[in-house]
Enzyme design. Structure first.
Site, PDB file in Angstrom:
ATOM      1  N   ASP A  98      -6.075  16.861 -75.796  1.00 10.36           N
ATOM      2  CA  ASP A  98      -4.657  17.224 -75.878  1.00 10.36           C
ATOM      3  C   ASP A  98      -4.497  18.723 -75.648  1.00 10.36           C
ATOM      4  OD1 ASP A  98      -3.892  14.637 -76.599  1.00 10.36           O
ATOM      5  OD2 ASP A  98      -3.768  15.080 -78.736  1.00 10.36           O
ATOM      6  N   MET A  99      -3.321  19.123 -75.199  1.00  5.93           N
ATOM      7  CA  MET A  99      -3.076  20.565 -75.047  1.00  5.93           C
ATOM      8  C   MET A  99      -2.214  21.052 -76.212  1.00  5.93           C
ATOM      9  SD  MET A  99      -3.826  23.272 -73.497  1.00  5.93           S
ATOM     10  CE  MET A  99      -4.523  22.920 -71.892  1.00  5.93           C
ATOM     11  N   GLN A 128       0.823  21.035 -69.519  1.00 14.99           N
ATOM     12  CA  GLN A 128       2.245  20.981 -69.892  1.00 14.99           C
ATOM     13  C   GLN A 128       3.130  21.627 -68.823  1.00 14.99           C
ATOM     14  OE1 GLN A 128       0.883  23.432 -72.927  1.00 14.99           O
ATOM     15  NE2 GLN A 128       1.124  21.984 -74.603  1.00 14.99           N
ATOM     16  N   ARG A 149      -3.637  14.389 -67.853  1.00 18.82           N
ATOM     17  CA  ARG A 149      -2.387  13.843 -68.377  1.00 18.82           C
ATOM     18  C   ARG A 149      -1.348  14.952 -68.200  1.00 18.82           C
ATOM     19  NH1 ARG A 149      -2.382  13.423 -74.451  1.00 18.82           N
ATOM     20  NH2 ARG A 149      -3.469  11.445 -74.210  1.00 18.82           N
ATOM     21  N   LYS A 152       5.519  17.141 -70.495  1.00 16.49           N
ATOM     22  CA  LYS A 152       6.476  18.250 -70.370  1.00 16.49           C
ATOM     23  C   LYS A 152       6.127  19.403 -71.313  1.00 16.49           C
ATOM     24  CE  LYS A 152      10.020  15.219 -68.628  1.00 16.49           C
ATOM     25  NZ  LYS A 152      11.277  14.512 -68.869  1.00 16.49           N
ATOM     26  N   ALA A 154       5.204  19.985 -75.808  1.00 12.25           N
ATOM     27  CA  ALA A 154       5.851  19.756 -77.098  1.00 12.25           C
ATOM     28  C   ALA A 154       6.148  21.047 -77.857  1.00 12.25           C
ATOM     29  CB  ALA A 154       4.947  18.874 -77.953  1.00 12.25           C
ATOM     30  N   HIS A 192       8.750   9.407 -71.624  1.00 12.13           N
ATOM     31  CA  HIS A 192       9.629   8.263 -71.912  1.00 12.13           C
ATOM     32  C   HIS A 192      10.880   8.353 -71.056  1.00 12.13           C
ATOM     33  CE1 HIS A 192       7.325   9.503 -75.432  1.00 12.13           C
ATOM     34  NE2 HIS A 192       7.078   8.224 -75.534  1.00 12.13           N
ATOM     35  N   ARG A 253       5.901   3.018 -91.885  1.00  7.42           N
ATOM     36  CA  ARG A 253       7.134   3.168 -92.679  1.00  7.42           C
ATOM     37  C   ARG A 253       8.065   4.176 -92.026  1.00  7.42           C
ATOM     38  NH1 ARG A 253       3.589   2.569 -96.942  1.00  7.42           N
ATOM     39  NH2 ARG A 253       3.370   4.797 -97.254  1.00  7.42           N
ATOM     40  N   ARG A 254       7.502   5.300 -91.611  1.00 11.64           N
ATOM     41  CA  ARG A 254       8.344   6.330 -90.971  1.00 11.64           C
ATOM     42  C   ARG A 254       8.959   5.806 -89.667  1.00 11.64           C
ATOM     43  NH1 ARG A 254       6.795   8.571 -95.119  1.00 11.64           N
ATOM     44  NH2 ARG A 254       8.483   7.260 -95.799  1.00 11.64           N
TER      45      ARG A 254
HETATM   46  P1  FDA Z   1      12.366  13.979 -72.682  1.00 14.90           P
HETATM   47  O1  FDA Z   1      12.380  14.740 -73.969  1.00 14.90           O
HETATM   48  O2  FDA Z   1      12.298  14.725 -71.414  1.00 14.90           O
HETATM   49  O3  FDA Z   1      13.592  13.053 -72.669  1.00 14.90           O
HETATM   50  C1  FDA Z   1      14.182  12.753 -71.423  1.00 14.90           C
HETATM   51  C2  FDA Z   1      14.884  11.455 -71.479  1.00 14.90           C
HETATM   52  O4  FDA Z   1      13.936  10.427 -71.816  1.00 14.90           O
HETATM   53  C3  FDA Z   1      15.954  11.298 -72.497  1.00 14.90           C
HETATM   54  O5  FDA Z   1      17.135  11.904 -72.095  1.00 14.90           O
HETATM   55  C4  FDA Z   1      16.035   9.806 -72.555  1.00 14.90           C
HETATM   56  O6  FDA Z   1      16.710   9.308 -71.422  1.00 14.90           O
HETATM   57  C5  FDA Z   1      14.593   9.405 -72.463  1.00 14.90           C
HETATM   58  N1  FDA Z   1      14.004   9.231 -73.787  1.00 14.90           N
HETATM   59  C6  FDA Z   1      13.103  10.034 -74.369  1.00 14.90           C
HETATM   60  N2  FDA Z   1      12.769   9.544 -75.565  1.00 14.90           N
HETATM   61  C7  FDA Z   1      13.501   8.438 -75.751  1.00 14.90           C
HETATM   62  C8  FDA Z   1      13.634   7.501 -76.802  1.00 14.90           C
HETATM   63  N3  FDA Z   1      12.949   7.607 -77.922  1.00 14.90           N
HETATM   64  N4  FDA Z   1      14.466   6.480 -76.648  1.00 14.90           N
HETATM   65  C9  FDA Z   1      15.194   6.353 -75.534  1.00 14.90           C
HETATM   66  N5  FDA Z   1      15.130   7.215 -74.512  1.00 14.90           N
HETATM   67  C10 FDA Z   1      14.299   8.237 -74.617  1.00 14.90           C
HETATM   68  N6  FDA Z   1       2.762  17.447 -75.509  1.00 14.90           N
HETATM   69  C11 FDA Z   1       1.908  18.504 -75.565  1.00 14.90           C
HETATM   70  O7  FDA Z   1       2.347  19.652 -75.652  1.00 14.90           O
HETATM   71  N7  FDA Z   1       0.552  18.298 -75.521  1.00 14.90           N
HETATM   72  C12 FDA Z   1       0.005  17.047 -75.394  1.00 14.90           C
HETATM   73  O8  FDA Z   1      -1.216  16.917 -75.365  1.00 14.90           O
HETATM   74  C13 FDA Z   1       0.907  15.925 -75.330  1.00 14.90           C
HETATM   75  N8  FDA Z   1       0.425  14.657 -75.231  1.00 14.90           N
HETATM   76  C14 FDA Z   1       1.319  13.618 -75.041  1.00 14.90           C
HETATM   77  C15 FDA Z   1       0.835  12.314 -74.844  1.00 14.90           C
HETATM   78  C16 FDA Z   1       1.714  11.282 -74.577  1.00 14.90           C
HETATM   79  C17 FDA Z   1       1.175   9.908 -74.318  1.00 14.90           C
HETATM   80  C18 FDA Z   1       3.117  11.525 -74.544  1.00 14.90           C
HETATM   81  C19 FDA Z   1       4.084  10.424 -74.243  1.00 14.90           C
HETATM   82  C20 FDA Z   1       3.597  12.785 -74.801  1.00 14.90           C
HETATM   83  C21 FDA Z   1       2.719  13.840 -75.066  1.00 14.90           C
HETATM   84  N9  FDA Z   1       3.189  15.115 -75.339  1.00 14.90           N
HETATM   85  C22 FDA Z   1       2.299  16.156 -75.402  1.00 14.90           C
HETATM   86  C23 FDA Z   1       4.630  15.328 -75.665  1.00 14.90           C
HETATM   87  C24 FDA Z   1       5.443  15.694 -74.447  1.00 14.90           C
HETATM   88  O9  FDA Z   1       5.077  16.977 -73.995  1.00 14.90           O
HETATM   89  C25 FDA Z   1       6.960  15.671 -74.734  1.00 14.90           C
HETATM   90  O10 FDA Z   1       7.227  16.590 -75.767  1.00 14.90           O
HETATM   91  C26 FDA Z   1       7.512  14.318 -75.161  1.00 14.90           C
HETATM   92  O11 FDA Z   1       6.904  13.253 -74.472  1.00 14.90           O
HETATM   93  C27 FDA Z   1       9.032  14.272 -74.868  1.00 14.90           C
HETATM   94  O12 FDA Z   1       9.279  14.367 -73.496  1.00 14.90           O
HETATM   95  P2  FDA Z   1       9.661  13.097 -72.580  1.00 14.90           P
HETATM   96  O13 FDA Z   1       9.298  13.444 -71.186  1.00 14.90           O
HETATM   97  O14 FDA Z   1       9.005  11.866 -73.144  1.00 14.90           O
HETATM   98  O15 FDA Z   1      11.193  12.870 -72.750  1.00 14.90           O
END
Ligand code: FDA
Length: 272
Positions: A98-99, A128, A149, A152, A154, A192, A253-254
């Protein structure tokens, strides 16, 4: 064998049941043991890899280098990782790094580079899209056929090192994935976001990128229908399952309290 190992074994057995259910639905998985217990982490990872091997589930491992001593000493961390990735190779499995925060980004990449040369095919990294440097890092790491992987990001980082607009992060996310795949390398598309997923689906079709060169990844419990729909369409989907010492009850639970809450899962993964 210490009590901790036995307990860990029991805990991972709990996870295995869920992994089996997901496997039955055609989804594959990765587990991430949360917590930063540098002294017992390596043993825990080795036990987990053995347990995965014995149970025969389709599951690999994600981990963070801080939990293996990155902040203490990089050489110590690298040695710990050699043990773990060596074991993964022995079981024909895979470990994804992971990053974490920007301050650890380059150190993490440096350790990954050493590991991938020694254990090609058994170790991957996360990059990222929020960071300016990531486009260049993809190019550099593509020279060693990195398995990446792409997510975007976190963490909230300063404007000196990261985009502040979500629009730019999303654009960089897609560009990096495309570049990495065009260079012929394996991509795990972690999001997602249905819009991003649709864009990638169109891209792989146009470019005729075969389906065993990429996978989609989403967090456990988030957008389950979308995960299953992608599997029905013939895509590989990996579910990321984070867990803690007394993880299963707590996590479930969460998740039940806040169903489909990506923020909660991301927080439990990264921002503790
Ligand atoms: P984003 O936040 O861009 O949301 C965009 C859109 O997605 C929303 O407007 C909605 O349409 C849809 N959406 C998102 N969540 C939804 C929900 N719960 N229900 C319905 N719609 C939803 N980060 C990091 O810094 N280091 C790491 O190593 C990792 N590893 C990692 C592994 C995996 C498997 C995942 C999925 C994610 C990570 N991340 C991570 C986290 C990542 O960087 C990011 O913060 C989150 O995935 C949120 O970004 P998204 O692209 O998923 O949705």
């Amino acid at each position: 064998m210490g009590a901790k190992k036995v307990v860990a074994g029991e805990q991972i057995s709990d996870a295995m049941r869920s992994v089996k259910d997901l496997n039955d639905k055609g989804l594959v998985c990765t587990v991430d043991h949360l917590g930063e217990f540098v002294d017992s982490k390596e043993a825990h990872c080795l036990d987990t890899l053995k347990e995965i091997h014995i149970s025969g589930v389709d599951l690999n491992m994600s981990l963070k280098l801080t939990s293996l001593g990155l902040d203490i000493d990089e050489e110590f961390c690298l040695e710990n990782m050699r043990e773990i990735v060596g074991k993964a190779r022995m079981y024909n499995n895979f470990v994804r790094i992971d990053m974490e925060e920007y301050v650890r980004n380059q150190k993490t990449i440096d350790i990954y580079r050493k590991l991938v040369e020694e254990f090609p095919g058994h170790v991957g990294l996360v990059l990222q899209a929020s960071l300016y440097k990531t486009g260049k890092d993809v190019e550099i790491l593509d020279e060693v056929s990195a398995n990446l992987r792409l997510c975007k990001g976190a963490y909230k980082e300063s404007q000196e090192v990261s985009f502040s607009e979500k629009f730019d992060v999303d654009k960089n996310f897609l560009n990096n994935i495309k570049k990495h795949m065009i260079n012929g390398n394996y991509a795990a598309v972690a999001t997602h976001d249905e819009k991003s997923i649709e864009e990638i689906k169109g891209f792989v079709e146009r470019e005729e990128i075969v389906r065993d060169k990429f996978e989609f990844q989403m967090l456990y419990g988030i957008r389950k229908e979308l995960q299953e729909k992608l599997v029905e369409e013939g895509f590989k989907v990996r579910v990321y399952i984070p867990y803690d010492e007394d993880w299963w009850g707590y996590f479930m639970r969460r998740l039940a309290e806040r169903p489909d809450n990506v923020g909660f899962v991301v927080k439990s993964m990264f921002k503790r």
